[in-house]
Design a protein around this motif. Structure first.
Motif, mmCIF file in Angstrom:
data_model
loop_
_atom_site.group_PDB
_atom_site.id
_atom_site.type_symbol
_atom_site.label_atom_id
_atom_site.label_comp_id
_atom_site.label_asym_id
_atom_site.label_seq_id
_atom_site.Cartn_x
_atom_site.Cartn_y
_atom_site.Cartn_z
ATOM 1 N N ASP A 10 -17.838 10.880 3.851
ATOM 2 C CA ASP A 10 -16.699 11.379 3.109
ATOM 3 C C ASP A 10 -16.141 12.604 3.845
ATOM 4 O OD1 ASP A 10 -18.597 13.344 2.546
ATOM 5 O OD2 ASP A 10 -18.621 12.979 0.400
ATOM 6 N N GLU A 11 -15.065 13.161 3.329
ATOM 7 C CA GLU A 11 -14.411 14.284 4.009
ATOM 8 C C GLU A 11 -15.325 15.501 4.176
ATOM 9 O OE1 GLU A 11 -10.047 16.415 4.141
ATOM 10 O OE2 GLU A 11 -10.585 15.223 2.391
ATOM 11 N N PRO A 12 -16.073 15.918 3.143
ATOM 12 C CA PRO A 12 -16.992 17.050 3.352
ATOM 13 C C PRO A 12 -18.063 16.758 4.408
ATOM 14 C CG PRO A 12 -16.631 16.721 1.009
ATOM 15 C CD PRO A 12 -16.010 15.541 1.727
ATOM 16 N N GLY A 13 -18.554 15.530 4.440
ATOM 17 C CA GLY A 13 -19.554 15.164 5.438
ATOM 18 C C GLY A 13 -18.992 15.225 6.850
ATOM 19 N N THR A 31 -6.415 2.298 19.181
ATOM 20 C CA THR A 31 -7.033 3.257 20.099
ATOM 21 C C THR A 31 -7.662 4.412 19.332
ATOM 22 O OG1 THR A 31 -5.520 2.692 21.895
ATOM 23 C CG2 THR A 31 -6.592 4.867 22.000
ATOM 24 N N ILE A 32 -6.965 4.941 18.353
ATOM 25 C CA ILE A 32 -7.490 6.060 17.569
ATOM 26 C C ILE A 32 -8.716 5.615 16.783
ATOM 27 C CG2 ILE A 32 -6.980 7.667 15.682
ATOM 28 C CD1 ILE A 32 -4.013 7.543 16.755
ATOM 29 N N LEU A 33 -8.652 4.426 16.184
ATOM 30 C CA LEU A 33 -9.811 3.902 15.465
ATOM 31 C C LEU A 33 -11.004 3.699 16.403
ATOM 32 C CD1 LEU A 33 -7.994 1.402 13.101
ATOM 33 C CD2 LEU A 33 -9.417 3.335 12.364
ATOM 34 N N SER A 34 -10.753 3.235 17.614
ATOM 35 C CA SER A 34 -11.832 3.062 18.595
ATOM 36 C C SER A 34 -12.461 4.397 18.960
ATOM 37 C CB SER A 34 -11.304 2.377 19.859
ATOM 38 O OG SER A 34 -10.901 1.064 19.566
ATOM 39 N N ARG A 35 -11.646 5.419 19.111
ATOM 40 C CA ARG A 35 -12.167 6.759 19.406
ATOM 41 C C ARG A 35 -12.992 7.286 18.234
ATOM 42 N NH1 ARG A 35 -6.727 9.222 22.192
ATOM 43 N NH2 ARG A 35 -6.906 8.046 24.126
ATOM 44 N N LEU A 36 -12.516 7.061 17.026
ATOM 45 C CA LEU A 36 -13.277 7.486 15.842
ATOM 46 C C LEU A 36 -14.605 6.743 15.772
ATOM 47 C CD1 LEU A 36 -10.378 7.722 13.240
ATOM 48 C CD2 LEU A 36 -11.775 9.626 14.080
ATOM 49 N N MET A 94 0.838 -1.192 0.000
ATOM 50 C CA MET A 94 0.000 0.000 0.000
ATOM 51 C C MET A 94 0.871 1.239 0.000
ATOM 52 S SD MET A 94 -3.019 -0.445 2.702
ATOM 53 C CE MET A 94 -3.939 -1.927 2.738
ATOM 54 N N SER A 95 0.371 2.290 -0.605
ATOM 55 C CA SER A 95 1.133 3.520 -0.596
ATOM 56 C C SER A 95 0.945 4.223 0.736
ATOM 57 C CB SER A 95 0.673 4.429 -1.735
ATOM 58 O OG SER A 95 -0.667 4.782 -1.542
ATOM 59 N N GLN A 96 1.929 5.034 1.100
ATOM 60 C CA GLN A 96 1.859 5.729 2.368
ATOM 61 C C GLN A 96 1.064 7.008 2.233
ATOM 62 O OE1 GLN A 96 5.831 6.266 3.750
ATOM 63 N NE2 GLN A 96 6.054 4.135 4.322
ATOM 64 N N VAL A 97 0.330 7.343 3.285
ATOM 65 C CA VAL A 97 -0.439 8.570 3.324
ATOM 66 C C VAL A 97 0.447 9.653 3.901
ATOM 67 C CG1 VAL A 97 -2.436 9.697 4.352
ATOM 68 C CG2 VAL A 97 -2.605 7.337 3.584
ATOM 69 N N GLU A 128 -5.964 11.357 13.885
ATOM 70 C CA GLU A 128 -7.301 10.993 13.421
ATOM 71 C C GLU A 128 -7.464 11.343 11.955
ATOM 72 O OE1 GLU A 128 -10.335 12.708 15.865
ATOM 73 O OE2 GLU A 128 -9.911 11.383 17.556
ATOM 74 N N SER A 129 -7.031 12.530 11.570
ATOM 75 C CA SER A 129 -7.156 12.968 10.176
ATOM 76 C C SER A 129 -6.345 12.078 9.245
ATOM 77 C CB SER A 129 -6.705 14.420 10.031
ATOM 78 O OG SER A 129 -7.553 15.268 10.756
ATOM 79 N N THR A 130 -5.148 11.724 9.671
ATOM 80 C CA THR A 130 -4.293 10.871 8.846
ATOM 81 C C THR A 130 -4.901 9.484 8.684
ATOM 82 O OG1 THR A 130 -2.341 12.099 9.559
ATOM 83 C CG2 THR A 130 -1.972 9.911 8.627
ATOM 84 N N ILE A 131 -5.448 8.947 9.755
ATOM 85 C CA ILE A 131 -6.071 7.623 9.693
ATOM 86 C C ILE A 131 -7.317 7.658 8.822
ATOM 87 C CG2 ILE A 131 -7.339 5.944 11.105
ATOM 88 C CD1 ILE A 131 -5.058 6.292 13.189
ATOM 89 N N LEU A 132 -8.130 8.708 8.961
ATOM 90 C CA LEU A 132 -9.314 8.834 8.095
ATOM 91 C C LEU A 132 -8.894 8.955 6.630
ATOM 92 C CD1 LEU A 132 -11.571 11.117 10.277
ATOM 93 C CD2 LEU A 132 -12.135 8.818 9.474
ATOM 94 N N ALA A 133 -7.836 9.697 6.356
ATOM 95 C CA ALA A 133 -7.356 9.832 4.974
ATOM 96 C C ALA A 133 -6.961 8.475 4.407
ATOM 97 C CB ALA A 133 -6.182 10.816 4.919
ATOM 98 N N ALA A 134 -6.338 7.641 5.232
ATOM 99 C CA ALA A 134 -5.957 6.303 4.778
ATOM 100 C C ALA A 134 -7.196 5.456 4.482
ATOM 101 C CB ALA A 134 -5.087 5.612 5.839
ATOM 102 N N LEU A 135 -8.215 5.571 5.324
ATOM 103 C CA LEU A 135 -9.448 4.814 5.094
ATOM 104 C C LEU A 135 -10.158 5.296 3.833
ATOM 105 C CD1 LEU A 135 -10.779 4.587 8.764
ATOM 106 C CD2 LEU A 135 -9.844 2.708 7.384
ATOM 107 N N TRP A 136 -10.218 6.613 3.617
ATOM 108 C CA TRP A 136 -10.846 7.143 2.411
ATOM 109 C C TRP A 136 -10.085 6.684 1.167
ATOM 110 C CZ3 TRP A 136 -10.937 12.263 5.424
ATOM 111 C CH2 TRP A 136 -12.152 12.398 6.114
ATOM 112 N N ALA A 137 -8.767 6.725 1.236
ATOM 113 C CA ALA A 137 -7.947 6.326 0.078
ATOM 114 C C ALA A 137 -8.111 4.848 -0.234
ATOM 115 C CB ALA A 137 -6.474 6.654 0.339
#
Length: 148
Positions: free
Chosen positions: A101-104, A74-79, A1-4, A40-49
């Motif tokens: 999605d990101e706008p939502g 832990t971060i995923l659990s918080r999200l 996988m590519s890195q975010v 959190e933002s970085t992890i969400l970006a990886a999930l969106w990608a």
């Protein structure tokens, strides 16, 4: 996988000033705390990608971070608790998918901040007063029933 982008680019580590750092990456440059919400933002970006559910280990690989899998979990659990991701059973753990999605997600955060205020009228007035002319017109169009 590519890195975010964001975590593996030599940015400061997850430890707060004065906290002892541990592990192989421990040195003074990693003894600074990341800005709130960055992981959190970085992890969400990886999930969106990815566009498909990911386990914490897969997220860890996607972001190329020097984070323990337990930290990612832990971060995923918080999200998940915040409603930003959903999870399904994957073996003994879970695989995570963003709920919006990101706008939502940005809209959800804006609503959350607004709900915290007693004087919503002042908050909204100040928000609108800081809009660009183009954004103000877009908001007017949306309020009048237009779509973007």
């Amino acid at each position: 996988m590519s890195q975010v982008k964001g975590i593996s680019s030599g940015e400061p580590g997850p430890h707060a000033h004065g906290e002892p750092a541990s592990g192989p990456a421990s040195h003074p440059a990693t003894a600074e705390r990341r800005p709130a919400g960055e992981l959190e933002s970085t992890i969400l970006a990886a999930l969106w990608a990815a566009g498909t559910p990911l386990t914490p280990g897969q997220v860890q690989g996607a972001i190329g971070a020097e984070l323990a899998r337990t930290t990612v979990t832990t971060i995923l659990s918080r999200l998940y608790e915040k409603g930003a991701v959903d999870r399904t059973r994957a073996g003994r753990g879970f695989a995570y998918t963003p709920t919006e999605d990101e706008p939502g997600l940005t809209a959800r955060r804006m609503h959350s901040e607004l709900r915290k205020q007693e004087d919503r009228s002042t908050v909204l007035a100040r928000f609108v007063s800081q809009l660009t002319d183009e954004d103000e017109q877009l908001l007017r169009d949306l309020l009048d029933g237009g779509t973007s």
